[in-house]
Scaffold this motif. Structure first.
Motif, PDB file in Angstrom:
ATOM      1  N   LEU A  11       0.836  -1.200   0.000  1.00 40.14           N
ATOM      2  CA  LEU A  11       0.000   0.000   0.000  1.00 40.14           C
ATOM      3  C   LEU A  11       0.874   1.254   0.000  1.00 40.14           C
ATOM      4  CD1 LEU A  11      -2.762   1.325   0.099  1.00 40.14           C
ATOM      5  CD2 LEU A  11      -2.709   1.104   2.580  1.00 40.14           C
ATOM      6  N   ALA A  12       1.925   1.274   0.820  1.00 40.02           N
ATOM      7  CA  ALA A  12       2.821   2.427   0.872  1.00 40.02           C
ATOM      8  C   ALA A  12       3.498   2.641  -0.473  1.00 40.02           C
ATOM      9  CB  ALA A  12       3.864   2.238   1.975  1.00 40.02           C
ATOM     10  N   THR A  13       3.919   1.566  -1.118  1.00 39.24           N
ATOM     11  CA  THR A  13       4.555   1.661  -2.430  1.00 39.24           C
ATOM     12  C   THR A  13       3.593   2.239  -3.461  1.00 39.24           C
ATOM     13  OG1 THR A  13       5.975  -0.218  -1.900  1.00 39.24           O
ATOM     14  CG2 THR A  13       5.747   0.353  -4.236  1.00 39.24           C
ATOM     15  N   VAL A  14       2.351   1.768  -3.454  1.00 45.24           N
ATOM     16  CA  VAL A  14       1.337   2.268  -4.386  1.00 45.24           C
ATOM     17  C   VAL A  14       1.081   3.754  -4.139  1.00 45.24           C
ATOM     18  CG1 VAL A  14      -1.108   2.123  -5.006  1.00 45.24           C
ATOM     19  CG2 VAL A  14       0.249   0.040  -4.803  1.00 45.24           C
ATOM     20  N   LEU A  15       0.948   4.160  -2.873  1.00 47.46           N
ATOM     21  CA  LEU A  15       0.682   5.570  -2.570  1.00 47.46           C
ATOM     22  C   LEU A  15       1.840   6.466  -2.990  1.00 47.46           C
ATOM     23  CD1 LEU A  15      -1.082   5.259   0.894  1.00 47.46           C
ATOM     24  CD2 LEU A  15      -2.103   5.898  -1.284  1.00 47.46           C
ATOM     25  N   VAL A  16       3.068   6.049  -2.733  1.00 46.74           N
ATOM     26  CA  VAL A  16       4.224   6.847  -3.130  1.00 46.74           C
ATOM     27  C   VAL A  16       4.304   6.935  -4.653  1.00 46.74           C
ATOM     28  CG1 VAL A  16       6.757   6.899  -3.173  1.00 46.74           C
ATOM     29  CG2 VAL A  16       5.553   6.468  -1.033  1.00 46.74           C
ATOM     30  N   THR A  17       4.117   5.831  -5.322  1.00 47.09           N
ATOM     31  CA  THR A  17       4.169   5.807  -6.781  1.00 47.09           C
ATOM     32  C   THR A  17       3.073   6.688  -7.376  1.00 47.09           C
ATOM     33  OG1 THR A  17       5.088   3.585  -6.722  1.00 47.09           O
ATOM     34  CG2 THR A  17       4.154   4.316  -8.817  1.00 47.09           C
ATOM     35  N   ALA A  18       1.883   6.621  -6.814  1.00 50.52           N
ATOM     36  CA  ALA A  18       0.761   7.411  -7.330  1.00 50.52           C
ATOM     37  C   ALA A  18       0.985   8.900  -7.133  1.00 50.52           C
ATOM     38  CB  ALA A  18      -0.542   6.975  -6.666  1.00 50.52           C
ATOM     39  N   SER A  19       1.784   9.279  -6.132  1.00 51.49           N
ATOM     40  CA  SER A  19       1.998  10.705  -5.877  1.00 51.49           C
ATOM     41  C   SER A  19       3.101  11.293  -6.757  1.00 51.49           C
ATOM     42  CB  SER A  19       2.335  10.928  -4.399  1.00 51.49           C
ATOM     43  OG  SER A  19       3.609  10.378  -4.104  1.00 51.49           O
ATOM     44  N   LEU A  20       3.866  10.472  -7.452  1.00 52.68           N
ATOM     45  CA  LEU A  20       4.913  10.971  -8.339  1.00 52.68           C
ATOM     46  C   LEU A  20       4.290  11.538  -9.610  1.00 52.68           C
ATOM     47  CD1 LEU A  20       7.483   8.039  -8.046  1.00 52.68           C
ATOM     48  CD2 LEU A  20       7.619  10.279  -6.966  1.00 52.68           C
ATOM     49  N   PRO A  21       4.925  12.552 -10.205  1.00 55.10           N
ATOM     50  CA  PRO A  21       4.376  13.085 -11.452  1.00 55.10           C
ATOM     51  C   PRO A  21       4.413  12.028 -12.553  1.00 55.10           C
ATOM     52  CG  PRO A  21       6.486  14.123 -10.915  1.00 55.10           C
ATOM     53  CD  PRO A  21       6.136  13.200  -9.782  1.00 55.10           C
ATOM     54  N   LEU A  22       3.396  12.067 -13.383  1.00 55.78           N
ATOM     55  CA  LEU A  22       3.332  11.127 -14.494  1.00 55.78           C
ATOM     56  C   LEU A  22       4.134  11.694 -15.656  1.00 55.78           C
ATOM     57  CD1 LEU A  22      -0.434  10.172 -14.340  1.00 55.78           C
ATOM     58  CD2 LEU A  22       1.504   8.874 -13.486  1.00 55.78           C
ATOM     59  N   ASN A  23       5.198  11.061 -16.011  1.00 57.56           N
ATOM     60  CA  ASN A  23       6.042  11.535 -17.097  1.00 57.56           C
ATOM     61  C   ASN A  23       5.784  10.796 -18.393  1.00 57.56           C
ATOM     62  OD1 ASN A  23       7.351  13.482 -15.556  1.00 57.56           O
ATOM     63  ND2 ASN A  23       8.668  11.934 -14.639  1.00 57.56           N
ATOM     64  N   ALA A  24       4.776   9.965 -18.405  1.00 59.87           N
ATOM     65  CA  ALA A  24       4.495   9.180 -19.600  1.00 59.87           C
ATOM     66  C   ALA A  24       3.396   9.819 -20.438  1.00 59.87           C
ATOM     67  CB  ALA A  24       4.101   7.764 -19.195  1.00 59.87           C
ATOM     68  N   GLN A  25       3.197  11.114 -20.280  1.00 59.95           N
ATOM     69  CA  GLN A  25       2.158  11.811 -21.015  1.00 59.95           C
ATOM     70  C   GLN A  25       2.426  11.728 -22.507  1.00 59.95           C
ATOM     71  OE1 GLN A  25       2.911  15.737 -21.646  1.00 59.95           O
ATOM     72  NE2 GLN A  25       0.938  16.245 -22.490  1.00 59.95           N
ATOM     73  N   ALA A  26       1.394  11.407 -23.253  1.00 60.12           N
ATOM     74  CA  ALA A  26       1.497  11.437 -24.710  1.00 60.12           C
ATOM     75  C   ALA A  26       1.405  12.894 -25.149  1.00 60.12           C
ATOM     76  CB  ALA A  26       0.381  10.621 -25.335  1.00 60.12           C
ATOM     77  N   PRO A  27       2.302  13.352 -26.001  1.00 62.25           N
ATOM     78  CA  PRO A  27       2.242  14.749 -26.429  1.00 62.25           C
ATOM     79  C   PRO A  27       0.986  15.024 -27.256  1.00 62.25           C
ATOM     80  CG  PRO A  27       3.908  13.540 -27.669  1.00 62.25           C
ATOM     81  CD  PRO A  27       3.391  12.610 -26.610  1.00 62.25           C
ATOM     82  N   VAL A  28       0.497  16.240 -27.137  1.00 60.81           N
ATOM     83  CA  VAL A  28      -0.640  16.677 -27.946  1.00 60.81           C
ATOM     84  C   VAL A  28      -0.090  17.027 -29.330  1.00 60.81           C
ATOM     85  CG1 VAL A  28      -2.504  18.357 -28.170  1.00 60.81           C
ATOM     86  CG2 VAL A  28      -1.800  17.576 -25.886  1.00 60.81           C
ATOM     87  N   VAL A  29      -0.720  16.511 -30.365  1.00 58.58           N
ATOM     88  CA  VAL A  29      -0.236  16.693 -31.735  1.00 58.58           C
ATOM     89  C   VAL A  29      -1.331  17.341 -32.580  1.00 58.58           C
ATOM     90  CG1 VAL A  29       0.641  15.481 -33.770  1.00 58.58           C
ATOM     91  CG2 VAL A  29       1.221  14.652 -31.478  1.00 58.58           C
ATOM     92  N   GLY A  30      -0.938  18.308 -33.371  1.00 60.32           N
ATOM     93  CA  GLY A  30      -1.887  18.967 -34.257  1.00 60.32           C
ATOM     94  C   GLY A  30      -2.159  18.145 -35.507  1.00 60.32           C
TER      95      GLY A  30
END
Length: 177
Positions: free
Chosen positions: A21-40
């Motif tokens: 549970l602690a691992t999940v909570l810490v991981t969930a609080s980290l910024p998500l860097n896997a964002q797909a870029p917005v493309v025109g």
């Protein structure tokens, strides 16, 4: 011989669950860097057409607002695309055609550039329904935590049209500082 409680089967399982549970909570609080870029879209001009004559006229007016006014800064053409009463919901510009022209020409100090043959703005989508046209754009933003990096998100402008001209405008802008 009995084991201490912390090493009993139930204690061991509870400890493992707490660790998980602690691992999940810490991981969930980290910024998500896997964002797909917005493309025109590869051909943004093509998005501003409709087989419905009224929707096509409104999309074409939105096209010229983006290309001629916002992109090229030709605010002297505003009377072709904006009603005189132009209701503004952006907190930085006053309502009325004069108010929005003043905002761009005096506050933002936009200077006209040659009118492009085709739009250069990165447009994601154009949706028209009734008297509304919504244009979604690629918006690049500096990362506040790492100033040398940036990321993309989506900006939008929405206009209500009356007699072929934009009569009301919305966007997600907040007050300028």
């Amino acid at each position: 011989m009995s084991r201490p409680r912390s090493f009993s089967k139930g204690g061991y399982v509870r400890s493992r669950l707490h660790l998980l549970l602690a691992t999940v909570l810490v991981t969930a609080s980290l910024p998500l860097n896997a964002q797909a870029p917005v493309v025109g879209a590869s051909d943004p001009d093509a998005l501003f057409h409709s087989s419905d004559p009224k929707l096509n006229a409104n999309k074409q007016a939105a096209y010229h607002i983006v290309k001629d006014l916002l992109e090229a800064g030709h605010w002297e053409l505003a009377d072709k695309y904006l009603t005189e009463r132009y209701i503004q919901h952006n907190p930085n510009a006053a309502s009325g055609r004069e108010g929005v022209v003043r905002f761009f020409t005096e506050v933002r100090n936009v200077k006209p550039t040659p009118l492009p043959e085709k739009m250069r703005t990165k447009v994601v989508s154009v949706v028209a329904e009734g008297d509304l046209v919504v244009v979604a754009f690629v918006h690049e933003v500096k990362d506040a935590t790492v100033p040398s990096k940036s990321y993309t998100t989506t900006w939008f402008d929405m206009w209500r049209f009356k007699d072929g001209k934009a009569d009301e405008h919305w966007d997600p802008a907040t007050r300028m500082q």
